[in-house]
Write an enzyme that holds these catalytic residues in place. Structure first.
Site, PDB file in Angstrom:
ATOM      1  N   PHE A  73      17.452  -0.394  -4.427  1.00  0.00           N
ATOM      2  CA  PHE A  73      16.276   0.357  -4.274  1.00  0.00           C
ATOM      3  C   PHE A  73      14.960  -0.643  -4.760  1.00  0.00           C
ATOM      4  O   PHE A  73      13.956  -0.360  -4.217  1.00  0.00           O
ATOM      5  CB  PHE A  73      15.939   1.701  -4.911  1.00  0.00           C
ATOM      6  CG  PHE A  73      16.900   2.884  -4.608  1.00  0.00           C
ATOM      7  CD1 PHE A  73      16.444   3.586  -3.493  1.00  0.00           C
ATOM      8  CD2 PHE A  73      18.146   3.034  -5.029  1.00  0.00           C
ATOM      9  CE1 PHE A  73      17.220   4.561  -2.959  1.00  0.00           C
ATOM     10  CE2 PHE A  73      18.776   4.050  -4.534  1.00  0.00           C
ATOM     11  CZ  PHE A  73      18.421   4.779  -3.520  1.00  0.00           C
ATOM     12  N   ALA A  75      12.275  -2.382  -5.854  1.00  0.00           N
ATOM     13  CA  ALA A  75      11.088  -3.186  -5.043  1.00  0.00           C
ATOM     14  C   ALA A  75       9.722  -2.570  -5.315  1.00  0.00           C
ATOM     15  O   ALA A  75       9.463  -1.518  -5.724  1.00  0.00           O
ATOM     16  CB  ALA A  75      11.499  -3.068  -3.395  1.00  0.00           C
ATOM     17  N   SER A 117      12.313   1.340   5.343  1.00  0.00           N
ATOM     18  CA  SER A 117      11.296   2.070   5.574  1.00  0.00           C
ATOM     19  C   SER A 117      10.961   2.119   7.140  1.00  0.00           C
ATOM     20  O   SER A 117      11.294   0.946   7.864  1.00  0.00           O
ATOM     21  CB  SER A 117       9.974   1.471   4.878  1.00  0.00           C
ATOM     22  OG  SER A 117       8.848   2.086   5.293  1.00  0.00           O
ATOM     23  N   TYR A 141       4.584  -5.882   2.944  1.00  0.00           N
ATOM     24  CA  TYR A 141       5.425  -4.946   2.532  1.00  0.00           C
ATOM     25  C   TYR A 141       6.656  -4.658   3.792  1.00  0.00           C
ATOM     26  O   TYR A 141       7.734  -4.699   3.523  1.00  0.00           O
ATOM     27  CB  TYR A 141       4.878  -3.575   2.025  1.00  0.00           C
ATOM     28  CG  TYR A 141       5.881  -2.506   1.841  1.00  0.00           C
ATOM     29  CD1 TYR A 141       6.869  -2.624   0.842  1.00  0.00           C
ATOM     30  CD2 TYR A 141       5.693  -1.377   2.816  1.00  0.00           C
ATOM     31  CE1 TYR A 141       7.640  -1.257   0.921  1.00  0.00           C
ATOM     32  CE2 TYR A 141       6.494  -0.304   2.331  1.00  0.00           C
ATOM     33  CZ  TYR A 141       7.542  -0.279   1.523  1.00  0.00           C
ATOM     34  OH  TYR A 141       8.470   0.589   1.365  1.00  0.00           O
ATOM     35  N   LYS A 145      10.723  -5.623   4.256  1.00  0.00           N
ATOM     36  CA  LYS A 145      11.776  -4.899   4.585  1.00  0.00           C
ATOM     37  C   LYS A 145      12.508  -5.409   5.756  1.00  0.00           C
ATOM     38  O   LYS A 145      13.747  -5.416   6.023  1.00  0.00           O
ATOM     39  CB  LYS A 145      11.240  -3.557   4.980  1.00  0.00           C
ATOM     40  CG  LYS A 145      10.704  -2.748   3.757  1.00  0.00           C
ATOM     41  CD  LYS A 145      11.838  -2.578   2.721  1.00  0.00           C
ATOM     42  CE  LYS A 145      11.233  -1.868   1.484  1.00  0.00           C
ATOM     43  NZ  LYS A 145      12.157  -1.966   0.118  1.00  0.00           N
ATOM     44  N   HIS A 188       0.223   8.768  -2.545  1.00  0.00           N
ATOM     45  CA  HIS A 188       0.795   9.564  -1.347  1.00  0.00           C
ATOM     46  C   HIS A 188       0.074  11.066  -1.152  1.00  0.00           C
ATOM     47  O   HIS A 188      -0.521  11.589  -2.275  1.00  0.00           O
ATOM     48  CB  HIS A 188       2.403   9.756  -1.926  1.00  0.00           C
ATOM     49  CG  HIS A 188       2.902   8.458  -1.491  1.00  0.00           C
ATOM     50  ND1 HIS A 188       3.443   7.719  -2.723  1.00  0.00           N
ATOM     51  CD2 HIS A 188       3.538   7.778  -0.554  1.00  0.00           C
ATOM     52  CE1 HIS A 188       4.018   6.567  -2.347  1.00  0.00           C
ATOM     53  NE2 HIS A 188       3.902   6.583  -0.993  1.00  0.00           N
TER      54      HIS A 188
HETATM   55  C1  UD1 Z   1       3.219   5.167   3.245  1.00  0.00           C
HETATM   56  C2  UD1 Z   1       3.244   3.585   3.852  1.00  0.00           C
HETATM   57  C3  UD1 Z   1       4.772   3.436   4.274  1.00  0.00           C
HETATM   58  C4  UD1 Z   1       5.722   3.857   3.214  1.00  0.00           C
HETATM   59  C5  UD1 Z   1       5.171   5.103   2.886  1.00  0.00           C
HETATM   60  C6  UD1 Z   1       6.405   5.585   1.527  1.00  0.00           C
HETATM   61  C7  UD1 Z   1       0.954   3.073   4.663  1.00  0.00           C
HETATM   62  C8  UD1 Z   1       0.108   3.013   5.841  1.00  0.00           C
HETATM   63  N1  UD1 Z   1       2.314   3.273   5.020  1.00  0.00           N
HETATM   64  O1  UD1 Z   1       3.366   6.003   4.338  1.00  0.00           O
HETATM   65  O2  UD1 Z   1       5.028   2.143   4.970  1.00  0.00           O
HETATM   66  O3  UD1 Z   1       6.803   3.622   3.878  1.00  0.00           O
HETATM   67  O4  UD1 Z   1       4.143   5.573   2.320  1.00  0.00           O
HETATM   68  O5  UD1 Z   1       5.912   4.925   0.419  1.00  0.00           O
HETATM   69  O6  UD1 Z   1       0.467   2.941   3.647  1.00  0.00           O
HETATM   70  N2  UD1 Z   1      -3.367  10.739   3.719  1.00  0.00           N
HETATM   71  C9  UD1 Z   1      -4.813  11.155   3.447  1.00  0.00           C
HETATM   72  N3  UD1 Z   1      -5.550  11.060   2.373  1.00  0.00           N
HETATM   73  C10 UD1 Z   1      -4.816  10.626   1.283  1.00  0.00           C
HETATM   74  C11 UD1 Z   1      -3.538  10.016   1.304  1.00  0.00           C
HETATM   75  C12 UD1 Z   1      -2.777  10.036   2.581  1.00  0.00           C
HETATM   76  O7  UD1 Z   1      -5.317  11.512   4.705  1.00  0.00           O
HETATM   77  O8  UD1 Z   1      -5.393  10.532   0.208  1.00  0.00           O
HETATM   78  C13 UD1 Z   1      -2.682  10.858   4.963  1.00  0.00           C
HETATM   79  C14 UD1 Z   1      -2.411   9.473   5.338  1.00  0.00           C
HETATM   80  O9  UD1 Z   1      -3.545   9.119   6.350  1.00  0.00           O
HETATM   81  C15 UD1 Z   1      -1.240   9.835   6.400  1.00  0.00           C
HETATM   82  C16 UD1 Z   1      -0.532  10.841   5.290  1.00  0.00           C
HETATM   83  O10 UD1 Z   1      -1.544  11.430   4.911  1.00  0.00           O
HETATM   84  O11 UD1 Z   1      -1.556  10.403   7.501  1.00  0.00           O
HETATM   85  C17 UD1 Z   1       0.524  10.407   4.498  1.00  0.00           C
HETATM   86  O12 UD1 Z   1       0.241   9.404   3.790  1.00  0.00           O
HETATM   87  P1  UD1 Z   1       0.986   8.622   2.620  1.00  0.00           P
HETATM   88  O13 UD1 Z   1       1.626   9.701   1.745  1.00  0.00           O
HETATM   89  O14 UD1 Z   1       0.047   7.532   2.180  1.00  0.00           O
HETATM   90  O15 UD1 Z   1       2.245   8.167   3.543  1.00  0.00           O
HETATM   91  P2  UD1 Z   1       2.120   6.995   4.585  1.00  0.00           P
HETATM   92  O16 UD1 Z   1       0.881   6.317   4.727  1.00  0.00           O
HETATM   93  O17 UD1 Z   1       2.549   7.945   6.067  1.00  0.00           O
END
Ligand code: UD1
Length: 330
Positions: A73, A75, A117, A141, A145, A188
């Site tokens: 894991f 990374a 990922s 990133y 991968k 996230h």
């Molecule tokens: C992200 C990474 C992905 C990685 C995954 C796990 C990006 C572009 N992708 O996924 O490569 O494998 O995390 O670590 O960074 N959102 C909001 N407001 C926020 C935060 C998120 O609207 O403050 C939305 C985002 O636009 C997305 C969804 O929520 O549509 C999930 O976002 P997030 O939790 O950051 O994950 P990913 O971007 O999907």
């Protein structure tokens, strides 16, 4: 089996280490604690503090333990950080992983499970994303991968009794009784939205509500860390599984940002304050997994990944909620 888990102080790594122990395996966790939390390492796992590429740490534990399997894991995992610090990501995620893989192989390890990922696919040309979808790195990133997957493919070609599995996670989410999401900084959606609901942060910013989706916000495939942990355990335990295999690990369905916020409001009883901001560069409108391959080859299917379960576990565990545990994983 004897299993070396690198990054076992992190969010997914610690949960997987706990699942491997529960299934009767012997677990050694190797973690630098640069991003992980010592308290997240499960009781019952031996802990070694060190870097995966530090041969003075790695070689003695590989020589002594004679591991059956390596689950890797460790990374860095911030897309944005990788754009501004590409060398750091290529060094940590690729160069150091190669040292680890090489030493593990030369010490007789013949099962490797690698934390990959769905970001390897880039912007989707079709949905659901199946494993044969072309790969396209949009960030260092993602490239890291893809490079590690490619290295494992070559190692498997050159090592006929090696089973090398890359698990391509979709959006890891949720919590167990003991472990949950605790990144610093947190980026996230689910933990940020819970924080906003608890009044411990600014309102959540929705990254765009003008996508061509049912409510204008992005769709993602959220998969519970308990399901992810089981996918790793099944990969470690698989028989007749030589060669390189890449599997998607997702729930196979997608929820919008607004649906996630509504579920958090329903579970917590508190509104999630939010503002709508601009789109985030690199965000695909929709991502969700095709999961037939892992179901057919390993018998895995998501059991805990309903949005209701993911959100209720995340809210229960969240540091600002009244029942939060102190044992926290990255
Ligand atoms: C992200 C990474 C992905 C990685 C995954 C796990 C990006 C572009 N992708 O996924 O490569 O494998 O995390 O670590 O960074 N959102 C909001 N407001 C926020 C935060 C998120 O609207 O403050 C939305 C985002 O636009 C997305 C969804 O929520 O549509 C999930 O976002 P997030 O939790 O950051 O994950 P990913 O971007 O999907």
């Amino acid at each position: 089996m004897k299993v070396l888990v690198t990054g076992g102080a992190g969010y997914i790594g610690s949960t997987t280490a706990a699942e491997l122990l529960r299934r009767g395996h012997e677990v050694v966790v190797l973690d630098s604690l640069v991003r992980g939390h010592r308290a997240a390492v499960p009781t019952g796992a031996a802990f070694v503090h060190g870097d995966i590429a530090d041969r003075s740490v790695l070689v003695p534990i590989l020589a002594e333990a004679r591991f059956d399997a390596l689950v890797h894991f460790a990374a860095f995992a911030y897309v944005g950080e990788s754009m501004s610090e590409p060398a750091m990501y290529l060094d940590n995620n690729v160069a150091r992983s190669l040292v680890l893989f090489r030493e593990a192989l030369s010490h007789g390890v013949r099962r490797i499970v690698f934390s990959s990922s769905c970001t390897v696919y880039g912007l989707p040309a079709r949905l659901p994303l199946d494993e044969s979808h072309p790969k396209a790195a949009l960030s260092p990133y993602g490239a890291s991968k893809i490079m590690c997957e490619q290295a494992l493919r070559w190692f498997a070609d050159a090592t006929p009794d090696l089973s090398a599995v890359a698990l391509r996670y979709f959006n890891a989410a949720g919590a167990t009784e003991e472990r949950g999401e605790d990144h610093d900084p947190e980026t996230h959606l689910i933990p940020l939205a819970i924080d906003a609901a608890m009044g411990h942060s600014e309102p959540l910013v929705i990254f765009g509500d003008d996508y061509d989706t049912k409510d204008g916000t992005c769709l993602r495939d959220y998969v519970h860390i308990l399901d992810l942990a089981e996918a790793h355990a099944l990969s470690v335990e698989a028989g007749d599984h030589e060669g390189f295999h890449a599997y998607n690990v997702g729930a196979g369905r997608a929820y919008s940002v607004r649906e996630v916020l509504a579920e958090i409001e329903a579970v917590s009883g508190r509104p999630v304050p939010f503002k709508v901001g601009p789109r985030r560069e690199g965000d695909a409108p929709a991502l969700f997994a095709g999961t037939e391959l892992i179901r057919d080859r390993l018998g895995w299917r998501a059991k805990f990944s309903s949005l209701a379960r993911i959100v209720s576990d995340a809210v229960r565990w969240h540091p600002q909620s009244s029942t939060a545990s102190v044992d926290r994983g990255e």
